[in-house]
Design a protein around this motif. Structure first.
Motif, short mmCIF file in Angstrom:
data_model
loop_
_atom_site.label_atom_id
_atom_site.label_comp_id
_atom_site.label_asym_id
_atom_site.label_seq_id
_atom_site.Cartn_x
_atom_site.Cartn_y
_atom_site.Cartn_z
N ASP A 41 0.83 -1.20 0.00
CA ASP A 41 0.00 0.00 0.00
C ASP A 41 0.86 1.25 0.00
OD1 ASP A 41 -2.79 -0.28 -0.17
OD2 ASP A 41 -2.91 -1.07 1.86
N PRO A 43 1.05 5.29 1.36
CA PRO A 43 0.47 6.01 2.49
C PRO A 43 -0.84 6.69 2.09
CG PRO A 43 2.40 7.16 1.64
CD PRO A 43 2.33 5.84 0.93
N ARG A 49 -4.07 11.05 6.94
CA ARG A 49 -3.29 12.16 6.43
C ARG A 49 -3.96 12.73 5.20
NH1 ARG A 49 2.94 9.83 6.55
NH2 ARG A 49 3.19 9.78 8.81
N LEU A 55 3.53 14.78 1.61
CA LEU A 55 4.41 13.62 1.66
C LEU A 55 5.28 13.58 0.41
CD1 LEU A 55 2.09 10.75 2.95
CD2 LEU A 55 3.70 12.13 4.25
N ASP A 59 9.00 9.54 1.20
CA ASP A 59 8.05 9.06 2.20
C ASP A 59 7.28 7.85 1.67
OD1 ASP A 59 8.68 11.02 4.12
OD2 ASP A 59 7.25 12.43 3.24
N TYR A 60 6.87 7.93 0.41
CA TYR A 60 6.16 6.81 -0.20
C TYR A 60 7.06 5.56 -0.23
CZ TYR A 60 1.97 9.17 -2.01
OH TYR A 60 0.76 9.82 -2.14
N TYR A 63 7.56 4.02 3.21
CA TYR A 63 6.34 3.36 3.67
C TYR A 63 6.22 1.97 3.04
CZ TYR A 63 1.38 3.05 5.01
OH TYR A 63 0.18 2.68 5.57
N MET A 64 6.52 1.87 1.75
CA MET A 64 6.47 0.57 1.08
C MET A 64 7.61 -0.33 1.53
SD MET A 64 5.27 1.42 -2.83
CE MET A 64 6.72 2.38 -3.21
N LYS A 66 9.06 -0.62 4.37
CA LYS A 66 8.78 -1.26 5.64
C LYS A 66 7.93 -2.51 5.45
CE LYS A 66 9.06 2.75 8.72
NZ LYS A 66 8.29 3.63 9.65
N GLN A 67 6.99 -2.43 4.51
CA GLN A 67 6.13 -3.59 4.26
C GLN A 67 6.92 -4.74 3.65
OE1 GLN A 67 2.29 -2.23 2.30
NE2 GLN A 67 3.26 -0.25 2.60
#
Length: 241
Positions: A41, A43, A49, A55, A59-60, A63-64, A66-67
């Motif tokens: 996904d 953010p 948000r 962002l 940042d995108y 976020y990915m 981490k997944q």
């Protein structure tokens, strides 16, 4: 010693969608793939948000990332669609030790130092720059139906319109500082795409320099209009690794 079949079973697919969408668009493609699948996904999907909070592209990617880092699959193929090609390039570079391949599905592949916006043809780039400033990143419903959804069923189209989530402006304008990865690559051209026409897709192919090119007779969302055809193309590509 692992057999080739055992090694291949460990290669997964990481699916990255395009602007405004969500992970559910990949479900029909992933359902019958004979490989592990991670539907990542962006953010902003939980409503906590607002896109105007600014962002960044980084940042995108973070976020990915981490997944994917939490996913217990040693090697994977990135499958990136549309705008998703931009953060996918950076994700591929940051996770190069696990990257086995890269598939671009009607995806934006700017040159290093370019952005999604800069990769567009000049007239469309100028128009989109104006629209981003004046209207933000959610197109009018009619434009979503005619561009993204023209070859989908009425029900599928209405679901895309209803669930469309505006992205941060910066994911369109931030520059990518990643090289195209040196792994096996496949570009899937979409023959009836009204968002990225054939000339633009050919430009993206030139930037991407894939070893393999395939075509689907679909519009911009083949994962909904022809999930079986897309799944077959992915399986064929994985079998070549």
């Amino acid at each position: 010693m692992n057999t080739e079949a055992q090694i291949r079973e460990k290669i997964g697919f990481v699916f990255i969608y395009g602007a405004g969408l969500n992970r559910s668009i990949w479900e029909k493609v992933a359902a019958d793939l004979e490989h592990p699948c991670l539907l990542v996904d962006f953010p902003l999907r939980d409503g906590s948000r607002k896109p105007e909070q600014g962002l960044s592209l980084n940042d995108y990617v973070a976020y990915m990332k981490k997944q994917v880092e939490a996913w217990q699959v040693p090697k994977f193929i990135i499958v990136a669609h549309s705008l998703g090609g931009v953060p996918a390039l950076q994700l591929a570079e940051e996770m190069s030790e696990r990257l086995a391949g890269f598939v671009a599905v009607g995806a934006s592949i700017p040159r290093k130092g370019g952005s999604f916006l800069s990769a567009l043809p000049l007239p469309k780039r100028m128009l989109m720059a104006v629209l981003l400033r004046s209207l933000g990143t959610r197109p009018p419903d009619a434009a979503i139906r005619s561009g993204l959804c023209h070859d989908l069923s009425a029900g599928q189209g209405e679901e895309i319109v209803r669930n469309f989530i505006p992205e941060s402006v910066r994911v369109y304008t931030d520059r990518v500082e990643a090289d195209v990865p040196s792994v096996p690559k496949l570009y899937i051209k979409l023959q009836k795409d009204k968002e990225f026409n054939e000339a633009h897709q050919n430009k993206m192919i030139a930037n991407f320099a894939p070893q393999h090119i395939a075509s689907l007779d679909t519009g911009h969302l083949p994962m909904l209009s022809d999930p079986d055809g897309l799944r077959l193309a992915l399986q064929d590509f994985a079998a070549k690794l």
